[in-house]
Each structure stands twice: as structure tokens, then as C-alpha cells.
Design a protein around this motif. Sequence first.
Motif, PDB file in Angstrom:
ATOM      1  N   VAL A  74     -34.622  41.135  27.545  1.00 47.44           N
ATOM      2  CA  VAL A  74     -35.494  40.306  26.713  1.00 47.44           C
ATOM      3  C   VAL A  74     -36.096  39.095  27.420  1.00 47.44           C
ATOM      4  O   VAL A  74     -36.941  38.415  26.843  1.00 47.44           O
ATOM      5  CB  VAL A  74     -34.741  39.814  25.456  1.00 47.44           C
ATOM      6  N   LEU A  75     -35.673  38.781  28.640  1.00 47.85           N
ATOM      7  CA  LEU A  75     -36.168  37.591  29.325  1.00 47.85           C
ATOM      8  C   LEU A  75     -37.693  37.560  29.298  1.00 47.85           C
ATOM      9  O   LEU A  75     -38.354  38.528  29.687  1.00 47.85           O
ATOM     10  CB  LEU A  75     -35.669  37.589  30.769  1.00 47.85           C
ATOM     11  N   ASP A  76     -38.271  36.449  28.833  1.00 52.38           N
ATOM     12  CA  ASP A  76     -39.728  36.361  28.731  1.00 52.38           C
ATOM     13  C   ASP A  76     -40.402  36.652  30.061  1.00 52.38           C
ATOM     14  O   ASP A  76     -41.355  37.429  30.135  1.00 52.38           O
ATOM     15  CB  ASP A  76     -40.146  34.961  28.257  1.00 52.38           C
ATOM     16  N   ALA A  77     -39.914  35.992  31.125  1.00 54.08           N
ATOM     17  CA  ALA A  77     -40.531  36.132  32.446  1.00 54.08           C
ATOM     18  C   ALA A  77     -39.987  37.366  33.151  1.00 54.08           C
ATOM     19  O   ALA A  77     -39.328  37.296  34.194  1.00 54.08           O
ATOM     20  CB  ALA A  77     -40.268  34.881  33.277  1.00 54.08           C
ATOM     21  N   VAL A 117     -21.610  26.957  25.157  1.00 56.06           N
ATOM     22  CA  VAL A 117     -20.752  27.059  26.329  1.00 56.06           C
ATOM     23  C   VAL A 117     -21.347  28.166  27.180  1.00 56.06           C
ATOM     24  O   VAL A 117     -21.547  29.296  26.716  1.00 56.06           O
ATOM     25  CB  VAL A 117     -19.284  27.320  25.956  1.00 56.06           C
ATOM     26  N   THR A 118     -21.684  27.838  28.423  1.00 56.00           N
ATOM     27  CA  THR A 118     -22.548  28.725  29.188  1.00 56.00           C
ATOM     28  C   THR A 118     -22.095  28.865  30.628  1.00 56.00           C
ATOM     29  O   THR A 118     -21.415  27.984  31.176  1.00 56.00           O
ATOM     30  CB  THR A 118     -24.005  28.200  29.129  1.00 56.00           C
ATOM     31  N   GLN A 119     -22.467  29.982  31.222  1.00 55.17           N
ATOM     32  CA  GLN A 119     -22.235  30.250  32.636  1.00 55.17           C
ATOM     33  C   GLN A 119     -23.578  30.236  33.368  1.00 55.17           C
ATOM     34  O   GLN A 119     -24.627  30.435  32.749  1.00 55.17           O
ATOM     35  CB  GLN A 119     -21.548  31.609  32.810  1.00 55.17           C
ATOM     36  N   PRO A 120     -23.574  30.029  34.686  1.00 55.69           N
ATOM     37  CA  PRO A 120     -24.835  29.995  35.429  1.00 55.69           C
ATOM     38  C   PRO A 120     -25.571  31.334  35.371  1.00 55.69           C
ATOM     39  O   PRO A 120     -25.027  32.373  35.740  1.00 55.69           O
ATOM     40  CB  PRO A 120     -24.381  29.685  36.864  1.00 55.69           C
ATOM     41  N   SER A 121     -26.773  31.308  34.875  1.00 62.92           N
ATOM     42  CA  SER A 121     -27.620  32.497  34.769  1.00 62.92           C
ATOM     43  C   SER A 121     -28.973  32.054  34.269  1.00 62.92           C
ATOM     44  O   SER A 121     -29.065  31.203  33.376  1.00 62.92           O
ATOM     45  CB  SER A 121     -27.018  33.514  33.784  1.00 62.92           C
ATOM     46  N   VAL A 122     -30.032  32.633  34.808  1.00 57.14           N
ATOM     47  CA  VAL A 122     -31.363  32.294  34.311  1.00 57.14           C
ATOM     48  C   VAL A 122     -31.509  32.694  32.847  1.00 57.14           C
ATOM     49  O   VAL A 122     -32.203  32.026  32.068  1.00 57.14           O
ATOM     50  CB  VAL A 122     -32.456  32.947  35.190  1.00 57.14           C
ATOM     51  N   TYR A 123     -30.824  33.770  32.450  1.00 57.74           N
ATOM     52  CA  TYR A 123     -30.896  34.217  31.055  1.00 57.74           C
ATOM     53  C   TYR A 123     -30.263  33.194  30.121  1.00 57.74           C
ATOM     54  O   TYR A 123     -30.852  32.798  29.106  1.00 57.74           O
ATOM     55  CB  TYR A 123     -30.202  35.575  30.927  1.00 57.74           C
ATOM     56  N   TRP A 124     -29.055  32.743  30.452  1.00 56.74           N
ATOM     57  CA  TRP A 124     -28.391  31.755  29.600  1.00 56.74           C
ATOM     58  C   TRP A 124     -29.133  30.429  29.625  1.00 56.74           C
ATOM     59  O   TRP A 124     -29.270  29.757  28.599  1.00 56.74           O
ATOM     60  CB  TRP A 124     -26.945  31.547  30.047  1.00 56.74           C
ATOM     61  N   ALA A 125     -29.611  30.026  30.809  1.00 57.79           N
ATOM     62  CA  ALA A 125     -30.337  28.754  30.913  1.00 57.79           C
ATOM     63  C   ALA A 125     -31.618  28.788  30.096  1.00 57.79           C
ATOM     64  O   ALA A 125     -31.980  27.816  29.420  1.00 57.79           O
ATOM     65  CB  ALA A 125     -30.653  28.450  32.376  1.00 57.79           C
ATOM     66  N   THR A 126     -32.304  29.922  30.125  1.00 60.67           N
ATOM     67  CA  THR A 126     -33.530  30.053  29.335  1.00 60.67           C
ATOM     68  C   THR A 126     -33.214  30.015  27.849  1.00 60.67           C
ATOM     69  O   THR A 126     -33.924  29.380  27.064  1.00 60.67           O
ATOM     70  CB  THR A 126     -34.254  31.356  29.695  1.00 60.67           C
ATOM     71  N   GLY A 127     -32.144  30.688  27.452  1.00 61.76           N
ATOM     72  CA  GLY A 127     -31.746  30.651  26.047  1.00 61.76           C
ATOM     73  C   GLY A 127     -31.430  29.246  25.573  1.00 61.76           C
ATOM     74  O   GLY A 127     -31.824  28.838  24.473  1.00 61.76           O
ATOM     75  N   THR A 128     -30.716  28.491  26.397  1.00 67.51           N
ATOM     76  CA  THR A 128     -30.396  27.106  26.045  1.00 67.51           C
ATOM     77  C   THR A 128     -31.663  26.280  25.874  1.00 67.51           C
ATOM     78  O   THR A 128     -31.792  25.494  24.923  1.00 67.51           O
ATOM     79  CB  THR A 128     -29.497  26.484  27.125  1.00 67.51           C
ATOM     80  N   ARG A 129     -32.615  26.460  26.786  1.00 65.37           N
ATOM     81  CA  ARG A 129     -33.876  25.706  26.694  1.00 65.37           C
ATOM     82  C   ARG A 129     -34.639  26.077  25.429  1.00 65.37           C
ATOM     83  O   ARG A 129     -35.180  25.202  24.739  1.00 65.37           O
ATOM     84  CB  ARG A 129     -34.739  25.982  27.926  1.00 65.37           C
ATOM     85  N   ILE A 130     -34.706  27.360  25.098  1.00 67.82           N
ATOM     86  CA  ILE A 130     -35.411  27.804  23.890  1.00 67.82           C
ATOM     87  C   ILE A 130     -34.793  27.153  22.653  1.00 67.82           C
ATOM     88  O   ILE A 130     -35.500  26.642  21.775  1.00 67.82           O
ATOM     89  CB  ILE A 130     -35.374  29.341  23.777  1.00 67.82           C
TER      90      ILE A 130
END
Length: 370
Positions: free
Chosen positions: A118-121, A159-172
Motif C-alpha cells: 500500500v505504500l503511496d510511493a 510504538v514503531t520499528q525503523p521502516s519507511v512503511y511505519w514512518a510513512t504511516g506515522t506521518r499520515i
Amino acid sequence: MNTPPSPSGSGHRDTSPVRLGALVPLTRPGWVEAGRHLLAGLELAAGEVNDAGGIDGRPLELLVRDTAADPERAAAAVDELAGLGVAAVVGEYHSVVARAAAARADALGVPFLCSSAVLDALTEERTDWVARLAPAQSRGWRIYADFLLAAGRDRIAVVTQPSVYWATGTRILREHVAPRGGTVLELDANALTPEALCDALVAHDASALLLLVGSPEPAVPFVRAVRDDRRLAELLIGAPAGQPEFAGWAASLGEDCAGIPFLRYLPERLGPLGDRVAKELRERLGEAPSFVAFEGWDTVTVLAAAVRSHGTDRAAVAESWSRIAVEGTRGPIRFSRAPGLGVWQWTWAPIQVVDRDPSEHDRFRVLHAG
């Protein structure tokens, strides 16, 4: 290698297989349970195509490659599959892995229909080679944020682990809830014990905790700790990425598996086609099919329709995205150019927020729909 059409009047009928490459996480650290459901859907649809005579008399052959959630392995698989003459590549569940596969498919000129990521980019630049069935993360996670706010859960800890997917979700989440008075606190899963996580949630007076982490580790011990902490009895635990969808979640957590909302890409009620496919998927899997299994079935059905109408030439398949109209298990499937996305997108798969019923763990309750 693309198979050219037979010359008119030659009397030769091409009966060679139409090959599709399939990328699926089948071993750890990939999400194996999701991969098994995705593969079940892909294989069921391919079998149905062949039972109906194939594609103009040619059998449909799936060349399955295990990505094991490894982006480099997925990119190498796309290289291999391109060399084996596939008409297109399908599948993949993990967003970061799908992004690597999409980039390689774009570079090689191989159509890629992404089933579940599902990642936008999904691609860095706009491309005609890649299409996607799963809704973009920004759409689904905003719907999830709306659910939280409507439920009065505006002090959100992730509560998150390093990942572009999790980081993007947090930002959204943060960008969506902040204008509505909500807050998002980010906690590092790798720096916290389950007990320390509970202390942080109490200190920040969180009303919701979202698990943006792997499963079963560290998600399961975090859930157990929060459930056992009387100070957090009113806290909502959520898992937007869908961990509670699968039977392994219930097996790992027992009574603690329920009441944890997640995103699911299904309509509230399936139509006749969806009901039929659900029954056959259940028989194949030995359990209720997840939305990921339906994504797999829809993927192969879309590609079979594209190849049947436009042939196996890769450029022709890629050019067909805008003209595809297929009845899928979850509704009519058509692709368009959605704003902000670089790929052809089904706009949109149905989206629900659901959880497992505390009184009947195998039953899902629809809490919100987008």
C-alpha cells in the motif's frame, strides 16, 4: 522474450504457456501467513483460468518466487522472471519489497500488478509499467485515523520499528489528526521493554496505542503487557497494518487477540462471485480466507483479462491498464491515475476498520467503513 502472434493463415496454433511471475513472501522474515493467503488466491484464479480453456487455448503458468521480505531478492527475481519470458509480474505483500520490485520492473519494461502493498510511493517517478489493486496507504490510514477520532481516541501513541512503511504511516496519522486537535506520540519499539512501554503510555495519558511493529515479535509481548496492566484498562490497542486478520494472531494471543481494530480491504458483504471464491479459498486454505487471498484472486483475474484482450506483448499489457474493466471478488475493478500516485491505481478497493469479536474470536466486527 515475448511470443509473437502466429502469422495469419499459417495454421499454427500457439499452445505454449502464458507465463506470469508471482512474488510472494513464503519464508521468514517475511509475513509467511500473508504470503500463504496471497499465493492461495493467485493459484486458485490461475487454475480457474486453465479449467476454462486457458488464454486462447494457452495454459496460464505461474512462476512463483519467494521474496522472504527482502527487497534485493525481489529485484533479482524480477530480473530472472523477465529472462524467462513472463508477460507480467504479480503479487507481493510487503510495501518496501514491492517498491523494489516495481522499480526493477519499470527499468526492464515488465508490467507489474501489485496485489497487496500500500505504500503511496511505490515508484519514485510516474510509470506506465506498474498498477496496483491495494488502496494507497494514505487513504486507508486516514480512514483509520477518522475511526480513532470518532471514538474519542485523540491522544495516540505509536510504538514503531525503523521502516519507511511505519514512518510513512506515522506521518499520515500525525498530519490527519493534528488539525482536529489530536496528537501522535512516537515510541521506539527497539528501545523499550513491554513494561517500559506501559509506563510511557501512562506517563503520556495515551488513549490509544497503535502497533507499528512486526508480528509475533514484538507485537505479541507488547499486547500481553498492556492487557495485564490495570492502569491501561481503558486504552485502545490498534494494529492498522492488519496483523489481527490472520489466524496466527489469535493462536498467539488467545483471549488477548480480540478488540484490536485493523484495516481490512473487503466490502461489508460479498456478492455472488466473492461468496463463491471465498468458499473455494476456505477449502484450499483450511481456514477463513483473509482479504489478502481475495487480492491474489483478483490479481490473476485482471492479468488474464488483459492478456486475453491485448496479447502477451509486455508493452501492450502495460498500455491496457486504463482500458481494463473486470468484475473482481470485491467489486468492479478499473484503474486510473489517482492524484499523488505514480502508478495506475484501482480507485478504490473497499476499506473497513474491523476487529475480532471478544465474545467470538473467529467473528469480525465492522467498526467503521470508508
